[in-house]
Enzyme design. Sequence first.
Site, PDB file in Angstrom:
ATOM      1  N   LEU A  33       8.706 -13.284  -6.137  1.00 26.65           N
ATOM      2  CA  LEU A  33       8.841 -12.082  -5.305  1.00 26.65           C
ATOM      3  C   LEU A  33      10.240 -11.933  -4.719  1.00 26.65           C
ATOM      4  O   LEU A  33      10.938 -12.913  -4.446  1.00 26.65           O
ATOM      5  CB  LEU A  33       7.818 -12.125  -4.164  1.00 26.65           C
ATOM      6  CG  LEU A  33       6.347 -12.167  -4.583  1.00 26.65           C
ATOM      7  CD1 LEU A  33       5.450 -12.128  -3.349  1.00 26.65           C
ATOM      8  CD2 LEU A  33       5.984 -11.036  -5.547  1.00 26.65           C
ATOM      9  N   HIS A  34      10.620 -10.675  -4.527  1.00 26.01           N
ATOM     10  CA  HIS A  34      11.883 -10.328  -3.870  1.00 26.01           C
ATOM     11  C   HIS A  34      11.610  -9.152  -2.933  1.00 26.01           C
ATOM     12  O   HIS A  34      10.458  -8.677  -2.858  1.00 26.01           O
ATOM     13  CB  HIS A  34      12.964 -10.011  -4.911  1.00 26.01           C
ATOM     14  CG  HIS A  34      12.515  -9.029  -5.957  1.00 26.01           C
ATOM     15  ND1 HIS A  34      12.259  -7.705  -5.687  1.00 26.01           N
ATOM     16  CD2 HIS A  34      12.251  -9.190  -7.288  1.00 26.01           C
ATOM     17  CE1 HIS A  34      11.882  -7.087  -6.783  1.00 26.01           C
ATOM     18  NE2 HIS A  34      11.851  -7.970  -7.787  1.00 26.01           N
ATOM     19  N   HIS A  37       9.495  -6.143  -4.132  1.00 28.35           N
ATOM     20  CA  HIS A  37       8.039  -6.301  -4.048  1.00 28.35           C
ATOM     21  C   HIS A  37       7.572  -6.106  -2.600  1.00 28.35           C
ATOM     22  O   HIS A  37       6.570  -5.457  -2.336  1.00 28.35           O
ATOM     23  CB  HIS A  37       7.614  -7.708  -4.489  1.00 28.35           C
ATOM     24  CG  HIS A  37       7.894  -8.029  -5.929  1.00 28.35           C
ATOM     25  ND1 HIS A  37       8.784  -9.002  -6.310  1.00 28.35           N
ATOM     26  CD2 HIS A  37       7.378  -7.530  -7.074  1.00 28.35           C
ATOM     27  CE1 HIS A  37       8.800  -9.090  -7.627  1.00 28.35           C
ATOM     28  NE2 HIS A  37       7.969  -8.213  -8.124  1.00 28.35           N
ATOM     29  N   GLN A  61       1.145  -9.366 -21.881  1.00 32.11           N
ATOM     30  CA  GLN A  61       2.167  -8.316 -21.913  1.00 32.11           C
ATOM     31  C   GLN A  61       3.538  -8.812 -22.357  1.00 32.11           C
ATOM     32  O   GLN A  61       4.496  -8.045 -22.382  1.00 32.11           O
ATOM     33  CB  GLN A  61       2.261  -7.608 -20.562  1.00 32.11           C
ATOM     34  CG  GLN A  61       2.993  -8.382 -19.474  1.00 32.11           C
ATOM     35  CD  GLN A  61       2.948  -7.633 -18.168  1.00 32.11           C
ATOM     36  OE1 GLN A  61       1.887  -7.443 -17.586  1.00 32.11           O
ATOM     37  NE2 GLN A  61       4.098  -7.197 -17.679  1.00 32.11           N
ATOM     38  N   ASP A 152      10.245   0.222 -12.804  1.00 32.41           N
ATOM     39  CA  ASP A 152       9.572   0.205 -14.112  1.00 32.41           C
ATOM     40  C   ASP A 152       9.046   1.619 -14.380  1.00 32.41           C
ATOM     41  O   ASP A 152       7.848   1.887 -14.324  1.00 32.41           O
ATOM     42  CB  ASP A 152       8.446  -0.831 -14.094  1.00 32.41           C
ATOM     43  CG  ASP A 152       8.995  -2.229 -13.910  1.00 32.41           C
ATOM     44  OD1 ASP A 152       9.427  -2.829 -14.897  1.00 32.41           O
ATOM     45  OD2 ASP A 152       9.034  -2.712 -12.758  1.00 32.41           O
ATOM     46  N   ARG A 191      13.739 -11.325 -12.811  1.00 41.74           N
ATOM     47  CA  ARG A 191      14.564 -11.888 -13.883  1.00 41.74           C
ATOM     48  C   ARG A 191      16.000 -12.182 -13.419  1.00 41.74           C
ATOM     49  O   ARG A 191      16.697 -12.960 -14.062  1.00 41.74           O
ATOM     50  CB  ARG A 191      14.571 -10.965 -15.099  1.00 41.74           C
ATOM     51  CG  ARG A 191      13.253 -10.986 -15.861  1.00 41.74           C
ATOM     52  CD  ARG A 191      13.354 -10.238 -17.177  1.00 41.74           C
ATOM     53  NE  ARG A 191      12.186 -10.464 -18.014  1.00 41.74           N
ATOM     54  CZ  ARG A 191      11.050  -9.777 -17.919  1.00 41.74           C
ATOM     55  NH1 ARG A 191      10.942  -8.822 -17.031  1.00 41.74           N
ATOM     56  NH2 ARG A 191      10.036 -10.054 -18.714  1.00 41.74           N
TER      57      ARG A 191
HETATM   58  P1  AMP Z   1       6.750  -7.320 -11.413  1.00 37.68           P
HETATM   59  O1  AMP Z   1       6.418  -8.499 -10.576  1.00 37.68           O
HETATM   60  O2  AMP Z   1       8.153  -7.333 -11.940  1.00 37.68           O
HETATM   61  O3  AMP Z   1       5.708  -7.037 -12.460  1.00 37.68           O
HETATM   62  O4  AMP Z   1       6.727  -6.078 -10.442  1.00 37.68           O
HETATM   63  C1  AMP Z   1       5.628  -5.777  -9.638  1.00 37.68           C
HETATM   64  C2  AMP Z   1       5.821  -4.409  -9.032  1.00 37.68           C
HETATM   65  O5  AMP Z   1       7.018  -4.412  -8.234  1.00 37.68           O
HETATM   66  C3  AMP Z   1       5.997  -3.310 -10.092  1.00 37.68           C
HETATM   67  O6  AMP Z   1       5.317  -2.133  -9.671  1.00 37.68           O
HETATM   68  C4  AMP Z   1       7.485  -3.114 -10.107  1.00 37.68           C
HETATM   69  O7  AMP Z   1       7.891  -1.836 -10.545  1.00 37.68           O
HETATM   70  C5  AMP Z   1       7.848  -3.340  -8.640  1.00 37.68           C
HETATM   71  N1  AMP Z   1       9.266  -3.680  -8.511  1.00 37.68           N
HETATM   72  C6  AMP Z   1       9.959  -4.578  -9.251  1.00 37.68           C
HETATM   73  N2  AMP Z   1      11.259  -4.580  -8.875  1.00 37.68           N
HETATM   74  C7  AMP Z   1      11.371  -3.663  -7.892  1.00 37.68           C
HETATM   75  C8  AMP Z   1      12.472  -3.189  -7.095  1.00 37.68           C
HETATM   76  N3  AMP Z   1      13.703  -3.655  -7.259  1.00 37.68           N
HETATM   77  N4  AMP Z   1      12.219  -2.236  -6.170  1.00 37.68           N
HETATM   78  C9  AMP Z   1      10.963  -1.745  -6.000  1.00 37.68           C
HETATM   79  N5  AMP Z   1       9.898  -2.146  -6.708  1.00 37.68           N
HETATM   80  C10 AMP Z   1      10.097  -3.086  -7.640  1.00 37.68           C
END
Ligand code: AMP
Length: 283
Positions: A33-34, A37, A61, A152, A191
Site C-alpha cells: 500500500l501507498h 490506496h 490477473q 488504472d 511497482r
Molecule cells: P492495486 O493494489 O494496484 O491493484 O490498486 C488498488 C486500487 O488502488 C485500484 O483501484 C487502483 O487504481 C488504486 N490506485 C493505485 N495507485 C493509485 C494512485 N496512485 N492513486 C489513486 N489510486 C490508486
Amino acid sequence: MRIFKKTAVLKDWLNSLNKISFSIGFVPTMGALHQGHISLIQESKHHNSITVCSIFVNPAQFNDPKDFEKYPITIERDIEMLEMADCDVLFLPSVSEIYPEGFSEAKQYDLGFLETVLEGKYRPGHFQGVCRVVERLLEIVVPNNLYLGQKDYQQCMVIAHLVKLMDQQSNIQINICPTLREASGLAMSSRNMRLSEKEKNIALTIFQSLELIKNKLAQGDINELKREAIIMLEQKGFRIDYVEIADANTLTPITEWDGKQKLVALIAVYLNEVRLIDNMILN
Ligand code: AMP
C-alpha cells in the site's frame, strides 16, 4: 481494525450488522500500500458507515508469471497503514478462499472492445482475471460503494462493465478517485517499490510526456504529438507497449481531434523489468 482471512466469517460478520441506513464502502487492492490506496480508504470512510479493504495478490490477473513472483508484499506495513487510516475491516484471504475450485478453469466475461485495446491487447487474459477476482470479492463484501483509482483507467471501465454484467440485486455505486502522485509528478504505484532512486527519476518522464501531450494538444492531426512523447520516452531508455490518445468515454484511439471530443492519454512502458502505466485526461 478487524482482520478476516475466511470468507464465511467475514460474510457472517457483515450480515450481523444492522443494515438500516448503513452503507459499506469497499477498496480492493493487491497490497504494497501507498498513499494512493489510502486516499481511496479516506474517500470511502467519508461516505460510508463501514470501510472494507481487501488485500489479495490475484494470480489470475498476471499474464506474466515473473511479474507475479516479483510483486511486492509488505503485509505488516500495510496493516499499520490501514490502522493509521482507521480502516474498519481488512479482508486478507488466501488463494483457496477466493478460488476454492482452483483458478485455471475460468468463466469468460464478454468485455467486447475493451479487451482488444491497450492493457487488453498487451496483457492477454489480464482483464478476465481482474473480473474473476472482483466479481468474487463483490459477492462476498456486497458493498454499496466501490472505490477505484483513475490510475488504472481502463480497469475502471472494465469493472463498470462487469458490475453491469453481474446479476446483482443491490446497486453498486462506482466511485473513481484521482491518481495520487509523488511531489515530482510520478504516479504512486506498488511497482515503484521495485525501482531504484535513479530509476524513479527516470520514471518521472512518463508524467512529463503526458503533460507534453496535454500542453501541446491542438485541433487536427495528433500523430505528431504521440511521436514526440514516444521519442521522449525512448531517449530515456523505456521500452514502450503503447502511447495512445483515445476517446475518454470509449477508449477508441484517435488520430484527428475535432477540438471537442473528451480525450485521455494513456501510457504503458517498461523501465528495465518493471512495467509502469499512467494516464491523463487531456481536456
Ligand atoms: P492495486 O493494489 O494496484 O491493484 O490498486 C488498488 C486500487 O488502488 C485500484 O483501484 C487502483 O487504481 C488504486 N490506485 C493505485 N495507485 C493509485 C494512485 N496512485 N492513486 C489513486 N489510486 C490508486
